[in-house]
Enzyme design. Structure first.
Site, short mmCIF file in Angstrom:
data_model
loop_
_atom_site.label_atom_id
_atom_site.label_comp_id
_atom_site.label_asym_id
_atom_site.label_seq_id
_atom_site.Cartn_x
_atom_site.Cartn_y
_atom_site.Cartn_z
N CYS A 152 66.11 -5.91 53.20
CA CYS A 152 66.74 -6.99 52.42
C CYS A 152 66.78 -6.62 50.94
O CYS A 152 67.74 -6.92 50.25
CB CYS A 152 66.09 -8.35 52.65
SG CYS A 152 64.34 -8.40 52.84
N VAL A 176 70.18 -6.47 48.85
CA VAL A 176 70.46 -7.45 47.79
C VAL A 176 70.85 -6.75 46.49
O VAL A 176 71.76 -7.18 45.79
CB VAL A 176 69.25 -8.39 47.58
CG1 VAL A 176 69.44 -9.26 46.34
CG2 VAL A 176 69.05 -9.28 48.79
#
Lengths: 554, 457
Positions: free
Chosen positions: B106, B110
């Site tokens: 993640c 991101v």
């Protein structure tokens, strides 16, 4: 083991190259920059009484197979996670909450009917892509509300994962809002995984949060003559329960064990103690210092791993209170417990004497467990921590000389002052007079002083270095973690997991020592390694059992 | 045990409680371990890699080796280019794999790290040695589940490596889906028995169940070779087992190299295994050997023998979509009655498919994707069932409700059998029947009154 007590066997065990040669061989393969970095983290313990400077608590080299985890794991997984009656919510995608669900063995039992042990639950905001794009604060707010509606907990804590910090969710303002709305304690931890260089950053963040949001909330007096807290004991395999048992026998009340087998209420009330004793210096020294500054509670380091450490720690606590009745009671308890330990140790030592061990784990265990191996007459030839700092290796006297780097600077240092009403000056006076009589506080000598001369000290050991170590020395047992365990065992060396205890334990205190001695005896005497070769691989016609090569452990 | 769980189900929109899924990267790591001399690499904080390695180790009790970019706060702000380049340099120097399979997390998703560009740069700068390969898969943790992460990694093998020489070979591709090493071995055994030549990718047998011989090999003698991954582009057909885990790789291979594909359910139970064997037979233009017919017959015999204990028994089951689809079909085949079925992985179509499978035995079956074990537990409190099936986390529900419990799926952290014995194929189905009936019988033997204890069952 001090320099003076060296036996006639060479420090690195009966066979193998010198520690300096081994170090060279470990470093040999590395590219230049990695070599420079790792060479500071691998030392030969040449002068144990004046330890050399080690490159600890520095960044992990990308691409190196490391044991280390992240800040979230240190905060939620280690320090706060074990508080059973706080409802824990991980704010982030599902993985972090999942992996920290019951995977550490911080054991707990509910105290009274009607309570819920939230450690059996994994709660998360299970962030999806739209939360990443549009922000996750609303999701978090709603999750806290839903958790409250369903479980009615006395407190809720929230943990931020990597993306939360990056997208800028303000978890603390959400927590404040919900605290006001729900009328229960709600607090957050900004323990995003990228903070710091290891779990250690998470410990510090956790200590700050516990101090800010829990410590000192309940001033109910504790009516007990001797009352202490144990800091940095996480009740892995029931260690804290064994320590509880011993203290109950001695007549000493433990208000809070931070944070093993502990409740929220214990923590809010634990500033009523007369003394803090610290087990895992690395993960909780911050708390000890902050509590001393604010409430005047003195602290010193103890170790309940190994009988020598346990005896010494109990005696020191009794001396702190200075009451003859207590001092005598402690001696009585030690004598009685030792009568059970002694025969087991004597029996086990006949088989373990002279065997070797290496320990690569945690931020205190690689040190503490050396005592247990020493009890059994075993030599620790190499050791290192996974996430400790220089003071854990070299002793707290190096603290003033530790340079704070960018990764550590990002972790908040709370500014604490003495509490105008609750600071207990009598504790400070007692401390002062005891110090004058030679009693030490805020003391930690570190791991290296206790290790033999010319043993290896390896910080954040890499997979390659571990393999090399086994190849060169084949220790009889290695204490490490789950990620290394089966690598080590494929090489024919038994591995004791010192994070999870391989689902055994307890290993603390007297009964724990007995468990550990028996377990290491089993592991280092196991016949399984002799089965690795089939009879038809052996030369001649002799049956395999007589000719099989025994790799190690025998 | 789970004291806070009550039968009162409240709607939850934001709070996941006791998930029935984990995140994408661990699936990518598992898939990459099934490639010969491959180092899985986690591009993100080192905690992800540590968690995935620990979790897979607990499930397999085997070394799980993988590297990480070890992001710090600086890397999170300025991007992970430098970290990945340093990582690749170290990995190829120290651990010397043939191939590195990078997956994202993640964090790196991101901040938007562009992995293909970093790989290109690393090639130009000589960080990736001649003849060595780096591939990548995007596996953001906030999308899908561990199963889609596995699927993405499998697709990446094809995207990066499959080649077509325009000459079709008499070889079939097998994408096994997310199954255990023992299951992969079973898939290969069955294909060999039917007489089909095949390439299977990934293949974790002999990697994650390697022998103990006193030597440690970082890259055990197992896993699909890079040469085989390349050659997949010349096969005449692809069988993709497990729609969620294997379809992306199969369709991408069809687009890239024109290899037609057929998607099958995981061969768990009678008809799903029949479908696999039949597909092998038809594609290979061979016949099913007697040996396999007899294996099948022994399974049918066992179903018939145990039928009285299985008939209309209500089952609560949770796990991954592909596993559940086939398992539920099997439960229906043997006369059991799926009552509630939950997966954590999102998927509305899957819900409809499962309801259709259950229709003959239970029109009111409760099926939820993107749900959790807590929901299942609450439902079971109000609607008693006879059996719980699911991964290790189900043991708390089983203890709380005193339910017979059969461990099935990923992960199994507290039992040993899944590592050694397949649940796929006819023999695997026999093992499942043994486990189900054992769970019932053990409970009876333990709890029945003395006068009710039966010697013979």
């Amino acid at each position: 083991m001090s320099e003076e007590s060296n036996s006639s066997t060479p420090p690195m065990g009966p066979t193998g190259p010198s520690a300096a040669e081994a170090r060279e061989q470990m470093l040999d393969i590395y590219p230049k920059k990695t070599l420079r970095k790792r060479s500071k983290q691998i030392l030969v313990n040449e002068t144990p009484s004046t330890p050399a400077e080690i490159g600890a608590n520095s960044r992990t080299v990308p691409g190196i197979i490391t044991q280390r985890g992240c800040s979230y794991a240190g905060c939620k997984g280690v320090v706060i996670g074990p508080i059973y009656d706080v409802l824990h919510i991980t704010h982030g995608p599902i993985g972090c909450g999942w992996y920290s669900w019951l995977s550490r063995r911080n054991m707990n039992k509910i105290r009274k009917e009607g309570e819920t042990n939230y450690l059996q639950y994994s709660m998360s905001t299970d962030m999806q892509e739209d939360h990443i794009v549009f922000g996750g604060e609303k999701q978090l707010e709603q999750a806290i509300q839903e958790a409250y509606d369903e479980f009615k907990p006395k407190a809720i804590s929230v943990y931020a994962t990597c993306p939360v910090g990056l997208i800028g969710d303000d978890i603390h303002s959400v927590c404040r809002k919900m605290k006001e709305k729900l009328g229960i304690n709600v607090f957050g931890f900004s323990c995003e995984g990228y903070k710091g260089v290891s779990q250690s950053a998470g410990h510090h963040i956790a200590n700050n949060g516990v101090f800010k949001h829990m410590i000192g909330l309940d001033d109910t007096p504790v009516d007990f003559k001797y009352k202490i807290n144990i800091l940095g004991e996480y009740n892995i395999g029931g260690d804290a329960w064994e320590i509880d048992r011993i203290f109950a026998l001695c007549g000493i009340k433990i208000i809070g064990t931070l944070s093993g087998g502990v409740s929220y209420d214990d923590i809010t009330n634990c500033h009523m103690a007369d003394l803090n004793v610290v087990m895992c210096h690395r993960s909780i020294n911050y708390m000890a210092e902050m509590m001393e500054t604010k409430f005047g509670i003195p602290w010193f380091k103890v170790n309940f791993i190994g009988i020598e450490g346990t005896k010494k720690s109990l005696r020191k606590i009794a001396q702190y209170f200075g009451d003859k009745a207590l001092i005598d009671k402690v001696e009585e308890v030690i004598a009685k417990e030792m009568s059970e330990v002694r025969p087991v140790l004597e029996d086990v030592t006949t088989r373990t004497q002279g065997k070797t061990a290496a320990l690569f784990v945690g931020g205190s265990r690689a040190h503490h467990y050396q005592d247990l191996f020493n009890d059994m007459g075993m030599q620790v030839i190499a050791a290192g921590y996974e996430f400790a700092h220089r003071d854990d290796y070299e002793g707290r006297d190096v603290l003033p000389s530790i340079k704070v780097d960018a990764d550590s600077r990002n972790i908040e240092e709370l500014k604490i002052e003495a509490d105008p009403e609750r600071y207990n000056a009598s504790h400070a006076e007692r401390k002062k007079s005891l110090e004058e009589a030679g009693f030490t506080f805020e003391d930690y000598e570190g791991m290296m002083r206790q290790m033999a001369k010319d043993t290896l000290v390896i910080d954040d050991i890499s997979h390659h270095e571990l393999e090399k170590l086994i190849e060169l020395y084949k220790p009889n047992v290695i204490g490490s973690g789950v990620k290394d365990k089966y690598v080590i065992e494929k090489m024919g060396v038994p591995c004791k997991q010192l994070h999870s205890y391989d689902y055994g334990g307890p290993y603390a205190g007297f009964k724990g020592a007995i468990n550990f001695y028996k377990e290491i005896d089993r592991m280092t005497s196991s016949k399984v390694w002799q089965l690795t070769r089939a009879p038809w691989h052996e030369a001649g016609d002799a049956p395999a059992t007589e000719t099989a090569e025994v790799p190690v452990g025998a | 045990m789970l004291e806070g769980t009550t039968a009162e189900i409240r709607e939850r929109k934001a709070l996941r409680v006791n998930p029935a899924k984990t995140c994408q990267p661990i699936g990518a790591m598992y898939a990459a371990l099934g490639i010969n001399k491959c180092m899985p690499h986690s591009h993100g904080s080192q905690g992800c890699c540590a968690y995935h390695r620990s979790h897979l180790t607990r499930h397999y009790k085997e070394p799980i080796v993988a590297t990480t970019s070890s992001f710090t706060e600086g890397a999170s702000v300025f991007g992970g280019l430098a970290n990945l380049k340093t990582a690749l340099s170290n990995i190829f120097t120290i651990y010397q794999p043939d191939i590195v399979a990078v997956h994202t997390t993640c964090l790196s998703e991101v901040i938007g790290d562009d992995i293909p560009t970093i790989i290109k740069k690393s090639k130009v700068e000589g960080i990736i040695p001649e003849g060595k390969i780096v591939i990548h898969a995007n596996t953001p943790s906030f999308v899908g589940s561990h199963v889609t992460g596995f699927a993405n990694q499998c697709e990446a093998f094809v995207k990066y490596l499959a080649e077509s020489s325009e000459e079709t070979k008499n070889v079939m591709n097998l994408f096994p889906g997310w199954v255990e090493p023992a299951d992969m071995r079973e898939l290969k055994r069955l294909a060999s028995l039917v007489g089909v030549e095949f390439i299977m990718a990934p293949d974790t047998s002999d990697v994650l169940d390697s022998a103990m011989d006193g030597k440690y090999e970082m890259y055990p003698d197992g896993g699909t070779t890079v040469a085989d991954l390349k050659a997949m582009g010349d096969s005449f057909l692809t069988l993709a087992l497990g729609p969620l885990a294997s379809t992306p790789a199969a369709t991408t291979l069809e687009k890239k190299c024109n290899v037609p594909h057929k998607v099958l359910e995981l061969p768990i139970g009678v008809s799903a295994t029949d479908a696999y064997i039949d597909a092998l037979r038809l594609a290979g233009d061979t016949s099913v050997p007697k040996e396999l017919e007899r294996e099948r017959g022994r399974l049918i015999d066992m179903i018939s023998d145990m039928s009285q204990y299985l008939h209309k028994k209500k089952v609560a089951i949770f796990g991954d979509p592909d596993h559940i689809t086939s398992m539920v079909s099997f439960l229906v085949e043997i006369g059991m009655e799926p009552a509630i079925i939950v997966t954590g992985t999102p998927g509305k179509k899957w819900e409809a498919k499962i309801k259709e499978i259950c229709k003959p035995v239970n029109e009111d079956v409760v099926v939820h994707a993107f749900s959790d074990i807590h929901y299942l537990h609450q439902w079971v409190k109000a609607n008693p069932v006879d059996l719980l099936m699911g991964n290790t986390y189900g043991k708390f529900v089983a203890k709380s409700e005193n339910l017979p419990f059969v461990r099935f799926g990923f992960p199994i952290l507290d039992r040993v059998g899944h590592r050694a014995f397949p649940t796929l194929g006819y023999t695997g189905a026999m093992r499942l029947i043994e486990k189900i009936t054992d769970a019932f019988f053990d409970k009876r033997d333990r709890e029945d009154a003395d006068q009710d204890i039966e010697l013979v069952l």
